[in-house]
Design an enzyme around this catalytic site. Sequence first.
Site, mmCIF file in Angstrom:
data_model
loop_
_atom_site.group_PDB
_atom_site.id
_atom_site.type_symbol
_atom_site.label_atom_id
_atom_site.label_comp_id
_atom_site.label_asym_id
_atom_site.label_seq_id
_atom_site.Cartn_x
_atom_site.Cartn_y
_atom_site.Cartn_z
ATOM 1 N N GLY A 35 -123.511 59.856 -40.376
ATOM 2 C CA GLY A 35 -124.279 60.092 -41.603
ATOM 3 C C GLY A 35 -125.356 61.145 -41.403
ATOM 4 O O GLY A 35 -125.918 61.287 -40.309
ATOM 5 N N ARG B 140 -116.916 61.275 -39.316
ATOM 6 C CA ARG B 140 -117.021 60.010 -38.595
ATOM 7 C C ARG B 140 -115.810 59.737 -37.689
ATOM 8 O O ARG B 140 -115.567 58.590 -37.327
ATOM 9 C CB ARG B 140 -117.166 58.856 -39.585
ATOM 10 C CG ARG B 140 -118.495 58.807 -40.315
ATOM 11 C CD ARG B 140 -118.750 57.443 -40.905
ATOM 12 N NE ARG B 140 -119.937 57.408 -41.724
ATOM 13 C CZ ARG B 140 -121.179 57.247 -41.265
ATOM 14 N NH1 ARG B 140 -121.376 57.096 -39.971
ATOM 15 N NH2 ARG B 140 -122.202 57.211 -42.090
ATOM 16 N N ASP C 257 -125.581 55.439 -32.905
ATOM 17 C CA ASP C 257 -125.077 54.602 -31.813
ATOM 18 C C ASP C 257 -123.572 54.792 -31.607
ATOM 19 O O ASP C 257 -123.116 54.962 -30.479
ATOM 20 C CB ASP C 257 -125.444 53.127 -32.039
ATOM 21 C CG ASP C 257 -125.078 52.627 -33.423
ATOM 22 O OD1 ASP C 257 -124.857 53.453 -34.325
ATOM 23 O OD2 ASP C 257 -125.007 51.398 -33.608
ATOM 24 N N ASP C 258 -122.806 54.811 -32.701
ATOM 25 C CA ASP C 258 -121.351 54.956 -32.551
ATOM 26 C C ASP C 258 -120.987 56.349 -32.038
ATOM 27 O O ASP C 258 -120.113 56.494 -31.183
ATOM 28 C CB ASP C 258 -120.655 54.700 -33.893
ATOM 29 C CG ASP C 258 -120.696 53.219 -34.268
ATOM 30 O OD1 ASP C 258 -120.662 52.375 -33.345
ATOM 31 O OD2 ASP C 258 -120.772 52.907 -35.461
ATOM 32 N N LYS D 98 -129.689 60.478 -33.396
ATOM 33 C CA LYS D 98 -129.827 60.694 -34.845
ATOM 34 C C LYS D 98 -129.525 59.411 -35.599
ATOM 35 O O LYS D 98 -128.608 58.698 -35.216
ATOM 36 C CB LYS D 98 -128.805 61.758 -35.265
ATOM 37 C CG LYS D 98 -128.615 61.915 -36.733
ATOM 38 C CD LYS D 98 -127.150 61.733 -37.182
ATOM 39 C CE LYS D 98 -126.667 60.315 -37.164
ATOM 40 N NZ LYS D 98 -125.386 60.078 -37.839
ATOM 41 N N THR D 99 -130.215 59.054 -36.586
ATOM 42 C CA THR D 99 -129.818 58.136 -37.647
ATOM 43 C C THR D 99 -131.049 57.723 -38.456
ATOM 44 O O THR D 99 -132.084 57.373 -37.892
ATOM 45 C CB THR D 99 -129.070 56.861 -37.175
ATOM 46 O OG1 THR D 99 -128.789 56.072 -38.324
ATOM 47 C CG2 THR D 99 -129.800 56.007 -36.167
ATOM 48 N N ILE D 100 -130.893 57.788 -39.762
ATOM 49 C CA ILE D 100 -131.999 57.340 -40.630
ATOM 50 C C ILE D 100 -132.204 55.838 -40.469
ATOM 51 O O ILE D 100 -133.245 55.316 -40.812
ATOM 52 C CB ILE D 100 -131.735 57.649 -42.120
ATOM 53 C CG1 ILE D 100 -130.486 56.921 -42.621
ATOM 54 C CG2 ILE D 100 -131.652 59.138 -42.382
ATOM 55 C CD1 ILE D 100 -130.536 56.570 -44.078
ATOM 56 N N ASP D 101 -131.171 55.146 -39.948
ATOM 57 C CA ASP D 101 -131.235 53.672 -39.877
ATOM 58 C C ASP D 101 -132.309 53.180 -38.906
ATOM 59 O O ASP D 101 -132.733 52.030 -38.984
ATOM 60 C CB ASP D 101 -129.884 53.102 -39.437
ATOM 61 C CG ASP D 101 -128.764 53.498 -40.373
ATOM 62 O OD1 ASP D 101 -129.060 53.964 -41.481
ATOM 63 O OD2 ASP D 101 -127.589 53.334 -39.995
ATOM 64 N N TYR E 127 -140.504 45.177 -66.073
ATOM 65 C CA TYR E 127 -139.275 45.113 -65.270
ATOM 66 C C TYR E 127 -139.507 44.606 -63.851
ATOM 67 O O TYR E 127 -140.521 44.932 -63.233
ATOM 68 C CB TYR E 127 -138.650 46.513 -65.110
ATOM 69 C CG TYR E 127 -138.056 47.079 -66.368
ATOM 70 C CD1 TYR E 127 -137.090 46.366 -67.093
ATOM 71 C CD2 TYR E 127 -138.436 48.343 -66.817
ATOM 72 C CE1 TYR E 127 -136.541 46.911 -68.245
ATOM 73 C CE2 TYR E 127 -137.891 48.881 -67.966
ATOM 74 C CZ TYR E 127 -136.944 48.159 -68.678
ATOM 75 O OH TYR E 127 -136.407 48.696 -69.804
#
Length: 559
Positions: free
Chosen positions: A82, A146, A176-177, A203-206, A244
């Site tokens: 991603g 991916r 990680d992957d 790398k990863t926004i997660d 809301y």
Amino acid sequence: MRDISPLQKERLAYKPKLAGALANGIKNIKLALGAETQAVADREDIKKLFSHVYGKPIAKFDTVGQDLSDELKNIGVILSGGQAPGGHNVIAGLYDAIKTANKENKLYGFLGGPSGIVDGKYMEMTDEIINAYRNTGGFDIIGSGRTKLETEDQFKKALEVCKKLNISAIVIIGGDDSNTNACLLAEWMAENNTGISVIGCPKTIDGDLKNDQIEISFGFDTATKTYAELIGNIQRDANSAKKYWHFIKLMGRSASHVCLEVALQTQPNITLIGEEVEAKKQSLNDIVSYMATIIAQRGNAGKNFGTALIPEGLIEFIPEMKVMIASLNDLLAGLEKDETYKNASQNQKYEIISSKLDTESANLFNSLPSQIKAQLLMDRDPHGNVQVSKIETEKLLIEMVREKLEEMKKQGSYKGKFADQAHFFGYEGRCAMPSNFDADYCYSLGYNAFALVQSGLTGYLSSIKNTTKPASEWVAGGVPLTMMMNMERRHGEMKPVIKKALVDLEGAPFKALEKNRDKWAKEDCYIFPGAIQYFGPSEVCDVTTITLQLEQEKQLVNV
Ligand code: FBP
């Protein structure tokens, strides 16, 4: 018409700061090696699978130690998985280091992710290309993908492509992957004496690729600031119209780091943390009751509005869901080639699945709305992960909370009104223009990756530490990828993978949420962070995430 915005024009000219020793220039850095390392778990299995790259020492760059090689090198770079803000700067840092070392060195970008190296799709990076992408978001410079690199055939094809281009190192920018891919490739290249090294970049926004050596994955800083801006805006809208409840699902895959960080930045009324749900063994009903109680308390006090943050991976942490999803993963891996299942209608598929699950999981599966059932049966990604971004947990929770509130109304414990708005923020933040932190961090990661290559290392992840301090104090080095690996079940089989970092319920960031959330639930303590700023006072423009500050400093810098 102009082709780029005035801000982008300014950002192209931004000169990212380099980490500590790297600022001396690639020719003046020296390598120091520490003690040998071990895998985080399943050591014997990992050692057997990665016998050529296992257990290497931690590397650090400084002004004392061994000289780096000045050999001419062509390098291949891959963007994998991603998108995350800052990817272009990793490539820019790598490119600048390569060219500073020797103008004859070449950088090839493989197109469309890991499949680019297998299929021989590439382009040579030039000043013109790199200069058009400095400090910009996205991965569009070469694209991403991916594809999982794991077969002998893929590795052989990659080797052929590298030989053709005279490439002696591959840099894989991924999560990680993807870095598991990097480790598998490094092992194969070493085992076959190819002389090609493989280096990863975190790398990863997660935010789930972190440990003692990797403080933060790039992109997390910008993505969470982007979501925090949007949520701050929503909170102001909610506080203005007062009509809301906003249920907001946030990306981040399994781990709830994004949700936690955004909550610390915006102080919403409800924040769910998947890891806590699992630790407390909360059922879906428990979660719904928790949310409905807060909504009812606020409604009874005349406040029929609020914000609730939901991590996208929540569903995987609810104990009964986790069991059901694990069974579904195995079942679907087996049904992949089953023609009857493949040709069945959606309803027939539900029946086939339900008949193969144990009673408890089957009852749970049957109780879910068909939309959620369909989302749970979608193809796993190439690494065997459930595509949690496609499961509309926010909508499921809205429906269940509504039913619960109706019950409460009948019993007389709720007197308010419930009007909902569902949101999912994920893609909105993945390609944002990188914050100053991500721009500097990524540039340093890329530059550092080349220093690791020149040190003759392989199977390492580029690492920059001490990141809550100014960039001049950042510490550059490398971590052996095998140090982060363990065995996990994927596609119905045990596979070596980099261990995901989940939210630590004893850690300072979660403790900060825990301490404040009751107050945030009742009162309106909303914070409106506003847009990321690039120019202005350092405490506005350069400060990184609250998570990182709390983890590193145990307190907030500038507070
Ligand atoms: P990675 O960085 O691990 O590749 O994932 C980032 C991510 O944005 C996750 O948060 C999300 O679940 C997933 O990608 C969505 O995948 P896709 O881009 O294939 O829709």
